[in-house]
Design a protein around this motif. Structure first.
Motif, PDB file in Angstrom:
ATOM      1  N   GLU A   5       0.813  -1.223   0.000  1.00 43.83           N
ATOM      2  CA  GLU A   5       0.000   0.000   0.000  1.00 43.83           C
ATOM      3  C   GLU A   5       0.845   1.270   0.000  1.00 43.83           C
ATOM      4  N   ASP A   6       2.072   1.205   0.522  1.00 43.91           N
ATOM      5  CA  ASP A   6       2.906   2.401   0.565  1.00 43.91           C
ATOM      6  C   ASP A   6       3.819   2.524  -0.659  1.00 43.91           C
ATOM      7  N   GLU A   7       3.672   1.604  -1.612  1.00 43.98           N
ATOM      8  CA  GLU A   7       4.501   1.646  -2.813  1.00 43.98           C
ATOM      9  C   GLU A   7       4.044   2.780  -3.723  1.00 43.98           C
ATOM     10  N   GLU A   8       4.987   3.569  -4.165  1.00 47.78           N
ATOM     11  CA  GLU A   8       4.676   4.708  -5.023  1.00 47.78           C
ATOM     12  C   GLU A   8       4.229   4.235  -6.406  1.00 47.78           C
ATOM     13  N   ILE A   9       3.207   4.912  -6.935  1.00 47.17           N
ATOM     14  CA  ILE A   9       2.735   4.649  -8.295  1.00 47.17           C
ATOM     15  C   ILE A   9       3.153   5.839  -9.152  1.00 47.17           C
ATOM     16  N   PHE A  10       3.750   5.547 -10.296  1.00 47.66           N
ATOM     17  CA  PHE A  10       4.204   6.589 -11.209  1.00 47.66           C
ATOM     18  C   PHE A  10       3.178   6.733 -12.324  1.00 47.66           C
ATOM     19  N   ASP A  11       2.581   7.933 -12.386  1.00 48.76           N
ATOM     20  CA  ASP A  11       1.566   8.201 -13.397  1.00 48.76           C
ATOM     21  C   ASP A  11       2.211   8.523 -14.738  1.00 48.76           C
ATOM     22  N   SER A  12       1.417   8.407 -15.780  1.00 47.57           N
ATOM     23  CA  SER A  12       1.856   8.707 -17.139  1.00 47.57           C
ATOM     24  C   SER A  12       2.632  10.017 -17.160  1.00 47.57           C
ATOM     25  N   THR A  13       3.663  10.062 -17.973  1.00 45.69           N
ATOM     26  CA  THR A  13       4.443  11.294 -18.121  1.00 45.69           C
ATOM     27  C   THR A  13       3.822  12.238 -19.147  1.00 45.69           C
ATOM     28  N   THR A  14       2.766  11.788 -19.831  1.00 47.52           N
ATOM     29  CA  THR A  14       2.029  12.665 -20.747  1.00 47.52           C
ATOM     30  C   THR A  14       1.129  13.557 -19.898  1.00 47.52           C
ATOM     31  N   GLU A  15       1.336  14.863 -19.966  1.00 47.81           N
ATOM     32  CA  GLU A  15       0.705  15.786 -19.007  1.00 47.81           C
ATOM     33  C   GLU A  15      -0.819  15.690 -18.985  1.00 47.81           C
ATOM     34  N   TRP A  16      -1.483  15.654 -20.153  1.00 50.52           N
ATOM     35  CA  TRP A  16      -2.950  15.616 -20.133  1.00 50.52           C
ATOM     36  C   TRP A  16      -3.453  14.301 -19.530  1.00 50.52           C
ATOM     37  N   VAL A  17      -2.713  13.215 -19.736  1.00 49.66           N
ATOM     38  CA  VAL A  17      -3.100  11.924 -19.141  1.00 49.66           C
ATOM     39  C   VAL A  17      -2.883  11.982 -17.629  1.00 49.66           C
ATOM     40  N   ALA A  18      -1.760  12.535 -17.195  1.00 44.80           N
ATOM     41  CA  ALA A  18      -1.480  12.663 -15.765  1.00 44.80           C
ATOM     42  C   ALA A  18      -2.554  13.511 -15.071  1.00 44.80           C
ATOM     43  N   LYS A  19      -2.982  14.584 -15.723  1.00 43.22           N
ATOM     44  CA  LYS A  19      -4.040  15.437 -15.168  1.00 43.22           C
ATOM     45  C   LYS A  19      -5.354  14.657 -15.049  1.00 43.22           C
ATOM     46  N   HIS A  20      -5.675  13.879 -16.075  1.00 41.23           N
ATOM     47  CA  HIS A  20      -6.871  13.038 -16.061  1.00 41.23           C
ATOM     48  C   HIS A  20      -6.800  12.042 -14.898  1.00 41.23           C
ATOM     49  N   ILE A  21      -5.653  11.391 -14.731  1.00 42.19           N
ATOM     50  CA  ILE A  21      -5.474  10.420 -13.642  1.00 42.19           C
ATOM     51  C   ILE A  21      -5.672  11.101 -12.292  1.00 42.19           C
ATOM     52  N   ARG A  22      -5.050  12.265 -12.095  1.00 39.52           N
ATOM     53  CA  ARG A  22      -5.181  12.980 -10.809  1.00 39.52           C
ATOM     54  C   ARG A  22      -6.651  13.270 -10.499  1.00 39.52           C
ATOM     55  N   ARG A  23      -7.387  13.769 -11.499  1.00 36.31           N
ATOM     56  CA  ARG A  23      -8.803  14.080 -11.280  1.00 36.31           C
ATOM     57  C   ARG A  23      -9.576  12.803 -10.949  1.00 36.31           C
ATOM     58  N   TYR A  24      -9.298  11.724 -11.641  1.00 40.60           N
ATOM     59  CA  TYR A  24      -9.956  10.423 -11.425  1.00 40.60           C
ATOM     60  C   TYR A  24      -9.709   9.952  -9.993  1.00 40.60           C
ATOM     61  N   VAL A  25      -8.436   9.986  -9.569  1.00 41.33           N
ATOM     62  CA  VAL A  25      -8.067   9.505  -8.234  1.00 41.33           C
ATOM     63  C   VAL A  25      -8.645  10.415  -7.149  1.00 41.33           C
ATOM     64  N   GLU A  26      -8.500  11.720  -7.313  1.00 45.08           N
ATOM     65  CA  GLU A  26      -8.958  12.674  -6.296  1.00 45.08           C
ATOM     66  C   GLU A  26     -10.457  12.612  -6.061  1.00 45.08           C
ATOM     67  N   THR A  27     -11.235  12.270  -7.091  1.00 41.43           N
ATOM     68  CA  THR A  27     -12.697  12.231  -6.961  1.00 41.43           C
ATOM     69  C   THR A  27     -13.230  10.806  -6.855  1.00 41.43           C
ATOM     70  N   ASP A  28     -12.315   9.837  -6.701  1.00 42.11           N
ATOM     71  CA  ASP A  28     -12.686   8.427  -6.621  1.00 42.11           C
ATOM     72  C   ASP A  28     -13.513   7.999  -7.838  1.00 42.11           C
ATOM     73  N   GLY A  29     -13.127   8.530  -8.995  1.00 36.38           N
ATOM     74  CA  GLY A  29     -13.769   8.147 -10.251  1.00 36.38           C
ATOM     75  C   GLY A  29     -15.036   8.911 -10.601  1.00 36.38           C
ATOM     76  N   LYS A  30     -15.488   9.798  -9.718  1.00 37.28           N
ATOM     77  CA  LYS A  30     -16.699  10.580 -10.042  1.00 37.28           C
ATOM     78  C   LYS A  30     -16.444  11.498 -11.235  1.00 37.28           C
ATOM     79  N   GLU A  31     -15.220  12.042 -11.304  1.00 35.59           N
ATOM     80  CA  GLU A  31     -14.799  12.831 -12.461  1.00 35.59           C
ATOM     81  C   GLU A  31     -13.693  12.042 -13.140  1.00 35.59           C
ATOM     82  N   GLY A  32     -13.766  11.948 -14.423  1.00 38.07           N
ATOM     83  CA  GLY A  32     -12.728  11.253 -15.156  1.00 38.07           C
ATOM     84  C   GLY A  32     -13.148   9.891 -15.668  1.00 38.07           C
TER      85      GLY A  32
END
Length: 147
Positions: A5-32
């Protein structure tokens, strides 16, 4: 995929994809979950060279309880890194909306692929043009939840 659970996950280095992932994770999938009208999931794979967890967002389809992905890479000559990773390490972690689960991924064989390809192109028609310009057979990935 074994994951601490404490292992770091590295998100896509493509900025628009990384932004999409952040929104998805932050809203628990409600957005994204729906991205420009297409259903998307988050896929975490184990890097085939680095051993690190890598996460990306992808359009998906469903066939009963199986999740489907197309390794199109926009029709480029190379398979996407996430596909190469899951080919080396087929145990993955998937998030669909708020639901997170472990799954095993594999490429569909030729007989399976045809009807599933039609399903995926009905969701995202550009896969047809990607296949037309690619010099490779674009894999269709089947992911089955591990119970």
């Amino acid at each position: 995929m074994t994951r601490h659970e404490d292992e770091e996950i590295f998100d896509s280095t493509t900025e628009w994809v990384a932004k999409h992932i952040r929104r998805y994770v932050e809203t628990d999938g409600k957005e994204g979950h729906l991205y420009q009208g297409w259903p998307t999931l988050l896929l975490s794979t184990r890097g085939r060279k680095s051993g690190k967890l890598r996460r990306t967002a992808l359009i998906y389809g469903q066939d009963d309880d199986r999740y489907l992905l197309v390794a199109s890479n926009g029709g480029s000559p190379q398979h996407p890194a996430w596909y190469l990773n899951l080919a080396a390490h087929p145990d993955v972690v998937v998030q669909v909306g708020p639901d997170r689960f472990a799954a095993r991924a594999r490429a569909a064989d030729a007989a399976e692929k045809q009807p599933l390809w039609r399903l995926m192109t009905s969701i995202f028609p550009l896969y047809e043009s990607y296949q037309a310009k690619a010099d490779r057979d674009i894999p269709l990935v089947i992911m089955e939840r591990l119970r």
